[in-house]
Write an enzyme that holds these catalytic residues in place. Structure first.
Site, PDB file in Angstrom:
ATOM      1  N   ASP A  63       0.789  -1.233   0.000  1.00  0.00           N
ATOM      2  CA  ASP A  63       0.000   0.000   0.000  1.00  0.00           C
ATOM      3  C   ASP A  63       0.824   1.288   0.000  1.00  0.00           C
ATOM      4  OD1 ASP A  63       1.034  -0.115   2.545  1.00  0.00           O
ATOM      5  OD2 ASP A  63      -0.887  -0.050   3.596  1.00  0.00           O
ATOM      6  N   HIS A  64       2.103   1.213   0.339  1.00  0.00           N
ATOM      7  CA  HIS A  64       2.891   2.428   0.544  1.00  0.00           C
ATOM      8  C   HIS A  64       3.625   2.929  -0.698  1.00  0.00           C
ATOM      9  CE1 HIS A  64       2.100   2.342   4.788  1.00  0.00           C
ATOM     10  NE2 HIS A  64       3.040   3.219   5.077  1.00  0.00           N
TER      11      HIS A  64
ATOM     12  N   ASP B 299       3.491  -0.813  11.386  1.00  0.00           N
ATOM     13  CA  ASP B 299       3.013   0.513  11.008  1.00  0.00           C
ATOM     14  C   ASP B 299       2.408   1.135  12.250  1.00  0.00           C
ATOM     15  OD1 ASP B 299       2.167   2.119   8.216  1.00  0.00           O
ATOM     16  OD2 ASP B 299       0.891   2.541   9.948  1.00  0.00           O
TER      17      ASP B 299
ATOM     18  N   ARG C  72      -2.025  12.553  10.175  1.00  0.00           N
ATOM     19  CA  ARG C  72      -0.734  13.152  10.518  1.00  0.00           C
ATOM     20  C   ARG C  72      -0.478  14.336   9.592  1.00  0.00           C
ATOM     21  NH1 ARG C  72       3.108   8.335  11.627  1.00  0.00           N
ATOM     22  NH2 ARG C  72       1.962   8.279  13.579  1.00  0.00           N
TER      23      ARG C  72
ATOM     24  N   SER D 202       5.853   7.686  12.737  1.00  0.00           N
ATOM     25  CA  SER D 202       5.762   6.365  12.129  1.00  0.00           C
ATOM     26  C   SER D 202       6.658   5.346  12.828  1.00  0.00           C
ATOM     27  CB  SER D 202       6.157   6.446  10.646  1.00  0.00           C
ATOM     28  OG  SER D 202       5.287   7.299   9.947  1.00  0.00           O
TER      29      SER D 202
ATOM     30  N   ARG E  69       8.676   3.313  11.473  1.00  0.00           N
ATOM     31  CA  ARG E  69       9.778   2.879  10.609  1.00  0.00           C
ATOM     32  C   ARG E  69      11.086   2.650  11.354  1.00  0.00           C
ATOM     33  NH1 ARG E  69       9.199   8.574   7.614  1.00  0.00           N
ATOM     34  NH2 ARG E  69       7.137   7.661   7.454  1.00  0.00           N
TER      35      ARG E  69
END
Length: 756
Positions: free
Chosen positions: A95-96, A160, A448, A643, A645
């Protein structure tokens, strides 16, 4: 794609005995959060779990979900663990990596072409290790999980930060880094400091323009971006029971913006209706049979202040629609005060783009409420003044709302439907603008809105609201417009007023889809070969990080003293850098390029003490590494918010940064640092932050006696020959100290697997 009923039965079978044992041990009624956490404790950790916010506890999650940007690194790590298959049900969601530019079909086609190498890797590695694979275009991970995998009383981790979306169906769903996912997929317990509990008591009922989004916008204003750190937020009361499951998902999703570990609602009739509406009747039946276990005890909700660490009261009948921003999601404005705030702060009044959808607000109910406003623009002869985009959360939602005519309604007001992907929400947006540096305003239904988050432009003032408020503002094109009270001039010169939005929780004709986009893994993955081209610029097999050398850290140079907000976007930007998420060395070229240097108030400009010249952060760090010199990063409050990440932890580790010293950490980032064998410490006295000078050399003493709860000492050697010394704190437990010593948690996992 099929849910595992046997697994869910086993979870529910544990509840009675675990809950009874917990009641006996604590001598008190239990919140919903406690019930779920106790039911998922690893054996032997029950006693220390009863001390909130004190001890790390081992849990056994039911499943893992990964989005494509983080899945690359998570699975590259898992490949080193030595297991033939994942130990718990796991999925990957593409999806990213889809950039929003023209429209859904063309953007998806382009993404499949330019990301083919990555998609093929994720598909093949999923095949090999028994992981479900959701193809590009299938939808955004959190919406797909809510539609297919979330179940009341379950526990899930996801790579995520907005994994808590599944809390709308009563699941404890927590955002983590890829190394945590790797542990769980490898069959190891998952560690979390037992959270504190914040209760949000919702009374009354939403009506008119007010939507579930406004609840979390209000809560964000109360708690701020760090007020939920170390806590799980549990919503309860008649107001909670009156909201749709997807509305609750919106609230839980954006709980990431207050730093909460996760957020959750209890199981009720709305949750049951959503399960049945998404063809999961069997799960609803199982949940109905144990429904008393899937909500907090009545005594807890009768006197919540006795059982929660903090209680917030919100009357939904009195709640106004909110608009939050700009530049931070916790700057909360009731709609009645927003126009004044815009004028007083000299924010742009002209709205250039309104964007709805995303993982936060793309349910059938969201789309229908926004479409009801769009339909009024058509019927009342209003021309939409701003650009307008729609991002469906999944192919299931997109297909259904197209069938029911809502996408055509958006098209009639000039709306552009984007791919079922994250798109503009995460900076994957090729924005159409004649001046990319102009001071401007956009409004979204996303979660965000940090500076440069959506379009890379620091002058873009991004605001967050519900889809219906966003749609109304897009029609007006003016941020001083209040849709609850103001009129607009239509094409005939007549003054018209927008009516309250109307929505439908679940489609009357049911959900429908031709191809949801799911690919089941190979039944036998042993013969599947995962191909990674050694010449690839996007994928790179990992080498283990080196173990700690067994000494205190001496002679560290200051890489950067970051000033103010330093999120994971500042540490490892998304947008154009997403394409390197599977290549650690290449993506390390974005390390800390967004952080503001305390000494010159400039991004990506730090002093190289070897040359006395200023240069980019990554290049400076690579120079230190080439000369065998370790470095330290100093930061401010809530360092690493945003995030999940783990690249923000892996990049400094890869380039030779030895320690991160800050006033305070965001939860996920601190864990990510620990997992990668990095030393993360905090000032015992935050005022010591001011003692750090640009040309300092650092010693960190006490590591040879590194122990839980024992402070370390930092010595600053200033250029003029003077010194400063102060204490720093850490939260490492015994196991995490072993990660540090071994050079990372993965090194220990690999050693254990090889020993077996």
């Amino acid at each position: 794609m099929a849910f595992d009923l046997d697994m869910i039965k086993k979870v529910y079978d544990r509840y009675s005995s675990r809950i009874e044992a917990a009641r006996k041990a604590t001598g008190k009624p239990l919140t919903l959060t406690e019930k779920i956490l106790y039911a998922h404790l690893s054996e032997g950790d029950a006693q220390k779990a009863f001390q909130r916010g004190v001890d790390y506890v081992d849990f056994a999650p039911d499943r893992v979900a990964m989005q494509d940007a983080t899945a690359q690194m998570a699975l590259l790590q898992f490949m080193q663990a030595g297991r033939p298959q994942v130990a718990v049900p796991s999925t990957v969601h593409c999806d990213h990596l889809i950039q929003a530019k023209v429209g859904a079909a063309e953007d998806l086609s382009t993404a499949k072409d330019i990301n083919k190498e990555v998609y093929d890797f994720l598909s093949s590695v999923s095949d090999k290790y028994g992981i479900g694979f959701w193809k590009p275009g299938a939808g955004i991970i959190h919406q797909v999980v809510l539609e297919n995998y979330a179940f009341p009383g379950g526990m899930m981790i996801g790579t995520d930060s907005h994994t808590p979306n599944a809390g709308g169906l009563g699941m404890v769903a927590i955002g983590v880094g890829g190394a945590d996912a790797c542990d769980v997929m490898a069959g190891l317990p998952w560690e979390l400091k037992f959270p504190k509990l914040i209760g949000v008591h919702l009374t009354g009922k939403l009506s008119g323009w007010t939507a579930p989004k406004d609840v979390i916008l209000k809560v964000a204003g109360i708690l701020t971006v760090k007020g939920g750190t170390g806590a799980i937020v549990e919503y309860f009361g008649e107001g909670a029971r009156s909201m749709s499951a997807t509305g609750k998902g919106t609230i839980c999703n954006m709980g990431a913006e207050i730093g909460a570990t996760t957020s959750i609602f209890g199981y009720d009739e709305k949750a049951a209706a959503y399960l049945r509406g998404t063809k999961r009747e069997d799960i609803a039946d199982l949940a109905d049979a144990v429904k008393d276990h899937l909500t907090g005890d009545a005594e807890v909700y009768a006197t919540p202040e006795q059982y929660f660490d903090q209680v917030i009261e919100i009357n939904l009948s009195e709640l106004e629609p909110h608009v939050n921003g700009p530049f931070t999601p916790d700057l909360a404005w009731p709609i009645s005060k927003f126009a004044t705030a815009v004028k007083e702060n000299n924010w742009p009044t002209e709205l250039e783009v309104g964007l709805i959808g995303s993982c936060t607000n793309s349910s059938y109910e969201d789309i229908t409420r926004a479409a009801s406003i769009a339909k009024q623009a058509i019927d009342k002869n209003l021309k939409t003044k701003a650009e307008y985009t729609v991002t469906p959360g999944s192919e299931l939602v997109r297909y259904t709302v197209e069938r029911d005519g809502y996408l055509d309604t958006f098209a009639q007001i000039g709306g552009v439907v984007l791919a079922n992907a994250c798109g503009p929400c995460i900076g994957q947006w090729a924005r159409h603008t004649d001046d990319p540096t102009r001071k401007n305003a956009i409004i979204t239904s996303f979660n965000r809105n940090f500076a440069k988050r959506q379009d890379g432009n620091p002058n873009t003032h991004a605001f967050v609201a519900s889809p219906e408020i966003v749609t109304a503002f897009a029609i007006a094109g003016d941020l001083t417009f209040n849709p609850l009270t103001d009129t607009l001039t239509n094409e005939n010169g007549k003054q018209v007023k927008l009516d309250e939005p109307l929505g439908i929780e679940l489609p009357v004709k049911g959900f429908a889809v031709e191809d949801a986009g799911y690919q089941a893994p190979a039944e036998d993955g042993s013969q599947v070969v995962v191909q990674v081209d050694p010449k690839s610029s996007r994928l790179q097999l990992l080498d283990p990080f080196p173990a700690w050398e067994g000494t205190d850290l001496k002679g560290l140079k200051l890489l950067i003293k970051a000033k103010g907000k330093c999120t994971t976007d500042h540490i490892s930007m998304a947008g154009p850098w997403l394409k390197f998420r599977g290549h650690l060395d290449n993506i390390s070229n974005n390390m800390l390029i967004g952080a503001i240097n305390y000494f010159n108030n400039t991004a990506d400009s730090v002093k190289n003490e070897l040359t006395d010249e200023y240069g980019p952060v990554p290049a400076t760090q690579r120079d230190y590494k080439a000369h065998g010199i370790g470095t330290i990063v100093v930061g401010d409050e809530n360092y690493g918010e945003g995030s999940s990440r783990e690249h923000a932890a892996m990049e400094p580790r890869h380039l030779g940064v030895r320690a991160i010293l800050v006033k305070s950490f965001a939860r996920i980032h601190e864990t990510n640092l620990k997992k990668q064998g990095m030393l993360g410490v905090t000032f015992a006295d935050s005022a010591d932050y001011e003692k750090v000078q640009e040309d300092d050399t650092f010693d960190i003493n006490g590591l040879t006696e590194f122990a839980p709860g024992k402070q370390l000492t930092v010595v600053l050697h200033h250029k003029d020959g003077s010194e400063d010394s102060f204490q720093v704190n850490h939260t490492y437990n015994a196991q995490q100290i072993e990660w540090f010593k071994a050079g990372g948690a993965l090194n220990i996992i690999r050693k254990q697997q090889h020993a077996d």
